[in-house]
Design a protein around this motif. Structure first.
Motif, PDB file in Angstrom:
ATOM      1  N   LYS A 187       1.019  -1.354   0.083  1.00  0.00           N
ATOM      2  CA  LYS A 187      -0.155  -0.028   0.059  1.00  0.00           C
ATOM      3  C   LYS A 187       0.722   1.335  -0.117  1.00  0.00           C
ATOM      4  N   ALA A 188       1.929   1.315   0.957  1.00  0.00           N
ATOM      5  CA  ALA A 188       2.867   2.338   0.976  1.00  0.00           C
ATOM      6  C   ALA A 188       3.647   2.775  -0.165  1.00  0.00           C
ATOM      7  N   ALA A 189       3.849   1.613  -0.966  1.00  0.00           N
ATOM      8  CA  ALA A 189       4.839   1.833  -2.273  1.00  0.00           C
ATOM      9  C   ALA A 189       4.317   2.655  -3.135  1.00  0.00           C
ATOM     10  N   PRO A 190       2.929   2.724  -3.718  1.00  0.00           N
ATOM     11  CA  PRO A 190       2.626   3.813  -4.647  1.00  0.00           C
ATOM     12  C   PRO A 190       2.726   4.992  -3.954  1.00  0.00           C
ATOM     13  N   LYS A 191       2.335   5.393  -2.885  1.00  0.00           N
ATOM     14  CA  LYS A 191       2.386   6.589  -2.132  1.00  0.00           C
ATOM     15  C   LYS A 191       3.914   7.054  -2.230  1.00  0.00           C
ATOM     16  N   ALA A 192       4.842   6.389  -1.654  1.00  0.00           N
ATOM     17  CA  ALA A 192       6.017   6.556  -1.783  1.00  0.00           C
ATOM     18  C   ALA A 192       6.810   7.124  -3.094  1.00  0.00           C
ATOM     19  N   THR A 193       6.217   6.275  -4.164  1.00  0.00           N
ATOM     20  CA  THR A 193       6.679   6.803  -5.562  1.00  0.00           C
ATOM     21  C   THR A 193       6.106   7.937  -5.863  1.00  0.00           C
ATOM     22  N   LYS A 194       4.986   8.132  -5.735  1.00  0.00           N
ATOM     23  CA  LYS A 194       4.205   9.394  -6.040  1.00  0.00           C
ATOM     24  C   LYS A 194       4.872  10.708  -5.381  1.00  0.00           C
ATOM     25  N   ALA A 195       5.145  10.500  -3.965  1.00  0.00           N
ATOM     26  CA  ALA A 195       6.232  11.496  -3.122  1.00  0.00           C
ATOM     27  C   ALA A 195       7.529  11.629  -3.764  1.00  0.00           C
ATOM     28  N   ALA A 196       7.945  10.651  -4.399  1.00  0.00           N
ATOM     29  CA  ALA A 196       9.539  10.725  -4.746  1.00  0.00           C
ATOM     30  C   ALA A 196       9.400  11.496  -6.226  1.00  0.00           C
ATOM     31  N   LYS A 197       8.407  11.120  -7.018  1.00  0.00           N
ATOM     32  CA  LYS A 197       8.038  11.876  -8.220  1.00  0.00           C
ATOM     33  C   LYS A 197       7.958  13.529  -7.985  1.00  0.00           C
ATOM     34  N   SER A 198       7.188  13.874  -6.891  1.00  0.00           N
ATOM     35  CA  SER A 198       6.760  15.155  -6.718  1.00  0.00           C
ATOM     36  C   SER A 198       7.962  15.814  -6.239  1.00  0.00           C
ATOM     37  N   ALA A 199       8.924  15.113  -5.385  1.00  0.00           N
ATOM     38  CA  ALA A 199      10.207  15.644  -5.156  1.00  0.00           C
ATOM     39  C   ALA A 199      11.242  16.097  -6.297  1.00  0.00           C
ATOM     40  N   VAL A 200      10.834  15.056  -7.140  1.00  0.00           N
ATOM     41  CA  VAL A 200      11.860  15.363  -8.343  1.00  0.00           C
ATOM     42  C   VAL A 200      11.524  16.461  -9.001  1.00  0.00           C
ATOM     43  N   HIS A 201      10.180  16.436  -9.249  1.00  0.00           N
ATOM     44  CA  HIS A 201       9.521  17.656  -9.975  1.00  0.00           C
ATOM     45  C   HIS A 201       9.683  19.029  -9.328  1.00  0.00           C
ATOM     46  N   GLN A 202       9.672  19.168  -7.845  1.00  0.00           N
ATOM     47  CA  GLN A 202       9.997  20.016  -7.140  1.00  0.00           C
ATOM     48  C   GLN A 202      11.276  20.620  -7.364  1.00  0.00           C
ATOM     49  N   ALA A 203      12.274  19.463  -7.322  1.00  0.00           N
ATOM     50  CA  ALA A 203      13.597  19.900  -7.236  1.00  0.00           C
ATOM     51  C   ALA A 203      14.082  20.474  -9.006  1.00  0.00           C
ATOM     52  N   THR A 204      13.168  19.909  -9.872  1.00  0.00           N
ATOM     53  CA  THR A 204      13.536  20.404 -11.076  1.00  0.00           C
ATOM     54  C   THR A 204      12.808  21.892 -11.088  1.00  0.00           C
ATOM     55  N   ALA A 205      11.798  22.079 -10.638  1.00  0.00           N
ATOM     56  CA  ALA A 205      11.263  23.425 -10.842  1.00  0.00           C
ATOM     57  C   ALA A 205      11.963  24.410 -10.111  1.00  0.00           C
ATOM     58  N   VAL A 206      12.704  24.122  -8.752  1.00  0.00           N
ATOM     59  CA  VAL A 206      13.456  25.063  -8.160  1.00  0.00           C
ATOM     60  C   VAL A 206      14.870  25.208  -8.819  1.00  0.00           C
ATOM     61  N   THR A 207      15.345  24.350  -9.651  1.00  0.00           N
ATOM     62  CA  THR A 207      16.701  24.364 -10.499  1.00  0.00           C
ATOM     63  C   THR A 207      16.121  25.194 -11.552  1.00  0.00           C
ATOM     64  N   LEU A 208      15.012  25.185 -12.166  1.00  0.00           N
ATOM     65  CA  LEU A 208      14.700  25.870 -13.208  1.00  0.00           C
ATOM     66  C   LEU A 208      14.618  27.415 -12.891  1.00  0.00           C
ATOM     67  N   LEU A 209      14.101  27.643 -11.879  1.00  0.00           N
ATOM     68  CA  LEU A 209      13.829  28.960 -11.375  1.00  0.00           C
ATOM     69  C   LEU A 209      15.189  29.633 -10.944  1.00  0.00           C
ATOM     70  N   ARG A 210      15.919  29.044 -10.570  1.00  0.00           N
ATOM     71  CA  ARG A 210      17.492  29.524 -10.367  1.00  0.00           C
ATOM     72  C   ARG A 210      18.097  29.780 -11.340  1.00  0.00           C
ATOM     73  N   ASP A 211      17.977  28.996 -12.441  1.00  0.00           N
ATOM     74  CA  ASP A 211      18.703  29.245 -13.631  1.00  0.00           C
ATOM     75  C   ASP A 211      18.133  30.443 -14.518  1.00  0.00           C
ATOM     76  N   ALA A 212      16.722  30.578 -14.053  1.00  0.00           N
ATOM     77  CA  ALA A 212      16.059  31.628 -14.895  1.00  0.00           C
ATOM     78  C   ALA A 212      16.498  32.898 -14.185  1.00  0.00           C
ATOM     79  N   GLU A 213      16.699  33.067 -12.855  1.00  0.00           N
ATOM     80  CA  GLU A 213      17.181  34.151 -12.088  1.00  0.00           C
ATOM     81  C   GLU A 213      18.380  34.546 -12.400  1.00  0.00           C
ATOM     82  N   ARG A 214      19.288  33.838 -13.032  1.00  0.00           N
ATOM     83  CA  ARG A 214      20.596  34.186 -13.299  1.00  0.00           C
ATOM     84  C   ARG A 214      20.771  34.967 -14.597  1.00  0.00           C
TER      85      ARG A 214
END
Length: 123
Positions: free
Chosen positions: A96-123
């Protein structure tokens, strides 16, 4: 006794007094042998009684040991069932926990990607 004495006198040719004494000795020997035989029978009966008591006690001990073994076997089987249920529950929870953990990991990756894109855009 008189008839027996007369038969001894006729068969052996002994004097009546000698035959009477021989019969008395023989009667005493017969009484001693009979007493000894009865003592032997009583000893045998006592031995058999003790053996029966010991056999009954041994049977009780064997029955108790068998009952204890059966109880231990039942407890072991019950413990194995509990362990299997616990393992199945843990596996189900992990599944039961595996899909939630996978979803949370994907969300974390998306957030990290978004943060990286924002920083790159600010420079």
């Amino acid at each position: 006794q008189n008839v027996l004495r007369e038969q001894v006198v006729e068969l052996t040719g002994l004097d009546r007094s000698i035959a009477a004494r021989a019969l008395a000795v023989a009667s005493g020997d017969i009484a001693k042998a009979t007493s000894s035989l009865l003592d032997g029978v009583q000893e045998q009966q006592e031995f058999e009684r003790k053996a029966a008591v010991e056999a009954a006690a041994a049977a009780q001990v064997a029955n108790a040991a068998q009952a204890a073994l059966a109880a231990q076997t039942a407890q072991a089987a019950q413990a194995a069932q509990v362990a299997q249920k616990a393992q199945a529950t843990q596996q189900a929870q992990a599944a039961k926990a595996a899909p939630k953990a996978t979803k949370a990991a994907k969300s974390a990756v998306h957030q990290a990607t978004a943060v990286t894109l924002l920083r790159d855009a600010e420079r």
